[in-house]
Enzyme design. Structure first.
Site, PDB file in Angstrom:
ATOM      1  CE1 TYR A 101      -1.948  13.372   9.896  1.00  0.00           C
ATOM      2  CE2 TYR A 101      -1.834  11.151  10.774  1.00  0.00           C
ATOM      3  CZ  TYR A 101      -2.515  12.138  10.080  1.00  0.00           C
ATOM      4  OH  TYR A 101      -3.771  11.881   9.594  1.00  0.00           O
ATOM      5  CD  GLU A 189      -5.107  14.968   9.651  1.00  0.00           C
ATOM      6  OE1 GLU A 189      -5.220  14.064   8.799  1.00  0.00           O
ATOM      7  OE2 GLU A 189      -5.072  16.171   9.342  1.00  0.00           O
TER       8      GLU A 189
END
Ligand code: GDP
Ligand code: MN
Length: 380
Positions: A101, A189
Site C-alpha cells: 500500500y 492512493e
C-alpha cells in the site's frame, strides 16, 4: 472531487507510474471489442466513486471470453453502496506475488502531507490499520522542502530487501507525490501496489488507483475539473451542491438541518451522545432563503432511512422566520409526515414561533432539548 480508477490511471501513466494494459468500456458491445486488444485473463472492474468494490463483487477475473461476458453482464448495472455501475475497466490480469500500500494525504493534526505505506496492502488495509497499526508506516512531508529522496528510500528499505525494488518504489512514490502536489489533491492512493514478475524480473505496478482533488483548488485545474462525472456521484450530494448546500449523506436515521459547519458537527455529536444516529451532515449556510430550506428538506426526506428531523438554527444573518417559512412550504409540498423538532433562536425567533404555532412541529428552546426530543420522537 473524486474521479474513477481509469481516469486516475491515465494521470498515473502521464507521471510514469506503471499500470497494467487496460481500457474502459461503457457497454457490453464495447467489452467485446476491447477484449480483442487484450490477452486473457482479463480483470473486469466496476468503475464507481466508492471504495471497497472488490469486497462488493465489483472486481472479477475472466479466463475465457464466455466468462468475460458473464462477468461484464454482472458488473455493468450492478448496485454498489447505492451507486449504479455504468462503466467497467478491463485490465490484463497479472500474477500478483504480494500487495503493498502507498498513499499520500493530509494529516490535519501534523498540519502536513503524510506518506503512508505498508507491506500489508490489499482489500483489508482498513482492518490492518485497526488491528495491527504497527504495520502502517507514516512519514510527514515538509511543506517547504517537499518529499525528500532519503525519506522515501528509508521507507523503501523497510518494505523491500531487493535494491531494484527499493529503486522502483522510490521512483513510483516520488512520482505519486508529484501528482499530489501538482494537481492539488487531498488523497492519492495505490492499493494494491503489486509485486509482479516479468521474465523473471521483479517489478512494482499500480493495480488500483484513487485520486481525490481539493475542491477549493479545482479552479486552477480546468482539465481536471473536466473529469468530473456528475452522473456517477451520490445524486443527493449533487442536488445539494446545485442548491448551494453542503451536504454529506451518512447512514443514520436522524435528518439534520443546521446553519454553519461547526454547529452542524456539534449537532451530530450531540445526537450520537443521546443514542441517535445522524443521517447526514447539512449546512444550509449563512443567508438562507425559504427556498434553500425547502430544498434541504427535499434532499433529506428523499433518504428513506430518515425517521425524524432536527432543525437547529442559530439565527444571525439567517433569519428564523425564513427558515420557518421554508419548513412550512416543504411540509406541505413534499407531504412530510415525519416528526420534526425545531430549535430556532436568534434573529426573528418570535416571528418564526408564531408562524409555526399551529403546525405539528415540536419546539425546543435549547440544543440539548432539541436533540433529546428528536431521539424520543424516534422511539415513537
Ligand atoms: P478495490 O476493492 O475497489 O480496492 O479494487 P482493487 O482494484 O484494489 O482490486 C481488489 C483486489 O482484486 C486486489 O487487491 C487484487 O487482489 C485483485 N486484483 C485486481 N486486479 C487484479 C489483477 O490484474 N490480477 C490479479 N491477480 N488480481 C487482481
Ligand atoms: Mn484497491
Amino acid at each position: 472531487m473524486k474521479i474513477h480508477e481509469y481516469q486516475a490511471k491515465e494521470i498515473f501513466r502521464k507521471y510514469n507510474i506503471p499500470t497494467s494494459k487496460e481500457k474502459v468500456a461503457f457497454s457490453l458491445d464495447e467489452v467485446k471489442t476491447i477484449a480483442k486488444e487484450l490477452s486473457f485473463p482479463i480483470v473486469v472492474k466496476a468503475q464507481v466513486l466508492v471504495g471497497g468494490r472488490g469486497k462488493a463483487g465489483g472486481v472479477k477475473i475472466a479466463k475465457t471470453p464466455v466468462e468475460l461476458e458473464s462477468h461484464a453482464k454482472a458488473i455493468l448495472g450492478m448496485n454498489i453502496k447505492g451507486l449504479i455501475v455504468k462503466k467497467a475497466l478491463l485490465a490484463e490480469g497479472i500474477n500478483i506475488e504480494a500487495e503493498y500500500y502507498v498513499g499520500i494525504t493530509i494529516d490535519r493534526e501534523k498540519q502536513t502531507a503524510v506518506l503512508i505505506s505498508s507491506a500489508s496492502g490489499g482489500m483489508n488495509i482498513e482492518e490492518v490499520a485497526q488491528k495491527t497499526p504497527e504495520k502502517i508506516l507514516s512519514t510527514s512531508i515538509s511543506p517547504l522542502l517537499g518529499i525528500k529522496s532519503f525519506q522515501v528510500r528509508n521507507i523503501g528499505y523497510q518494505l523491500f530487501t531487493d535494491t531494484l525494488l527499493v529503486n522502483s518504489f522510490v521512483t513510483i512514490t516520488t512520482n505519486l507525490a508529484r501528482v499530489f502536489f501538482d494537481l492539488d489533491c487531498s488523497l492519492v492512493e495505490i492499493n494494491p501496489l503489486a509485486l509482479i514478475s516479468v521474465n523473471n524480473e521483479k517489478k512494482l505496478m499500480a493495480v488500483d488507483a484513487k485520486i481525490v482533488f481539493d475542491d477549493n483548488a479545482l479552479y486552477q485545474h480546468p482539465n481536471i475539473s473536466a473529469l468530473r462525472d456528475i452522473e456517477s456521484e451520490e445524486p443527493s450530494e449533487v442536488q445539494a451542491k446545485k442548491a448551494d448546500l453542503s451536504y454529506v449523506k451518512l447512514d443514520g436515521n436522524v435528518g439534520c438541518v443546521v446553519n454553519g459547519a461547526g454547529l452542524a458537527m456539534a449537532t451530530m455529536d450531540l445526537i450520537k451522545r443521546y443514542g441517535g444516529n445522524p443521517a447526514n451532515f447539512l449546512d444550509i449556510g449563512g443567508s438562507s432563503s425559504p427556498e434553500k430550506m425547502r430544498e434541504a428538506m427535499k434532499i433529506i426526506t428523499a433518504d428513506k432511512n430518515v425517521k425524524a428531523i432536527l432543525v437547529n438554527i442559530f439565527g444571525g444573518i439567517t433569519r428564523c422566520d425564513d427558515v420557518a417559512q421554508g419548513l412550512l412550504w416543504a411540509m406541505k409540498e413534499e407531504k412530510i409526515a415525519l416528526p420534526i423538532v425545531a430549535r430556532l433562536v436568534g434573529t426573528n425567533q418570535d416571528k418564526a414561533r408564531s408562524l409555526l404555532e399551529n403546525s405539528p412541529i415540536i419546539f425546543a428552546e435549547t440544543m440539548s432539548e432539541g436533540v433529546k426530543k428528536v431521539t424520543q420522537a424516534l422511539k415513537g
